[in-house]
Design an enzyme around this catalytic site. Structure first.
Site, PDB file in Angstrom:
ATOM      1  N   GLN A 150       0.842  -1.199   0.000  1.00  0.00           N
ATOM      2  CA  GLN A 150       0.000   0.000   0.000  1.00  0.00           C
ATOM      3  C   GLN A 150       0.879   1.252   0.000  1.00  0.00           C
ATOM      4  O   GLN A 150       1.254   1.759   1.054  1.00  0.00           O
ATOM      5  CB  GLN A 150      -0.943  -0.003   1.205  1.00  0.00           C
ATOM      6  CG  GLN A 150      -1.978   1.070   1.087  1.00  0.00           C
ATOM      7  CD  GLN A 150      -3.158   0.820   1.996  1.00  0.00           C
ATOM      8  OE1 GLN A 150      -3.345  -0.244   2.557  1.00  0.00           O
ATOM      9  NE2 GLN A 150      -3.972   1.830   2.155  1.00  0.00           N
ATOM     10  N   PHE A 151       1.182   1.749  -1.193  1.00  0.00           N
ATOM     11  CA  PHE A 151       2.054   2.917  -1.323  1.00  0.00           C
ATOM     12  C   PHE A 151       1.441   4.158  -0.690  1.00  0.00           C
ATOM     13  O   PHE A 151       2.148   5.086  -0.306  1.00  0.00           O
ATOM     14  CB  PHE A 151       2.415   3.176  -2.796  1.00  0.00           C
ATOM     15  CG  PHE A 151       1.342   3.838  -3.599  1.00  0.00           C
ATOM     16  CD1 PHE A 151       1.357   5.219  -3.774  1.00  0.00           C
ATOM     17  CD2 PHE A 151       0.328   3.100  -4.185  1.00  0.00           C
ATOM     18  CE1 PHE A 151       0.369   5.849  -4.523  1.00  0.00           C
ATOM     19  CE2 PHE A 151      -0.661   3.718  -4.933  1.00  0.00           C
ATOM     20  CZ  PHE A 151      -0.642   5.093  -5.100  1.00  0.00           C
ATOM     21  N   THR A 152       0.130   4.185  -0.528  1.00  0.00           N
ATOM     22  CA  THR A 152      -0.534   5.380   0.005  1.00  0.00           C
ATOM     23  C   THR A 152      -0.185   5.643   1.471  1.00  0.00           C
ATOM     24  O   THR A 152      -0.504   6.714   1.987  1.00  0.00           O
ATOM     25  CB  THR A 152      -2.061   5.283  -0.150  1.00  0.00           C
ATOM     26  OG1 THR A 152      -2.536   4.119   0.531  1.00  0.00           O
ATOM     27  CG2 THR A 152      -2.451   5.223  -1.618  1.00  0.00           C
TER      28      THR A 152
END
Length: 150
Positions: free
Chosen positions: A78-80
């Site tokens: 999850q890059f966010t």
């Protein structure tokens, strides 16, 4: 690297309405890789998470670890997690690692978890995923390790 751990009774991840990873009792991990993250960060966090005592013993104290309860891990990239929300209305993701580097460290992190003797299920990197969890607790812990300049 940053990992949001949620203790779960069940968790699954689906891509295009097909389940690609599923666990019963254990941890659902949302894993973000910072542009400065190192392999040592992945190794450190894997060990820290596997050794965490987040399950209740017979006295209802958080004294048992993942291995003690024969738990598993669902790990979802999850890059966010490295969103910068300081300016404007749309987050910036410039602190997140690029796709190739992030995928490499995410995979190494999962391998380190497996080396600790844990069953690990994953989503599919860089796809739109639907994550379903049944929280246990709820217990949610944020882990972060960033070896800047090393």
């Amino acid at each position: 690297m940053k990992v949001i751990l949620q203790k779960v009774k069940k968790a699954s991840v689906s891509v295009d309405e097909k389940v690609v990873g599923e666990i019963d009792k254990g941890y659902c991990l949302l894993v973000g890789v910072h542009k400065e993250s190192k392999e040592a960060d992945a190794k450190y966090l894997a060990k820290k998470i596997v050794e965490a005592r987040l399950f209740e013993d017979e006295n209802e104290k958080l004294n048992l670890g993942l291995k003690d309860v024969n738990g598993s891990i669902l790990s979802v990239s999850q890059f966010t997690l490295y969103a910068d929300t300081k300016k404007g209305k749309r987050p910036s993701f410039t602190n997140a690692a690029g796709a190739e580097e992030a995928n490499e460290l995410y995979n190494k992190f999962n391998e380190y978890l497996k080396e600790e003797g844990i069953k690990v299920e994953t989503g599919i990197f860089q796809t739109m995923m639907e994550v379903n969890i049944i929280n246990d607790g709820p217990v949610t812990i944020i882990y972060e390790k960033l070896s800047l300049g090393n």
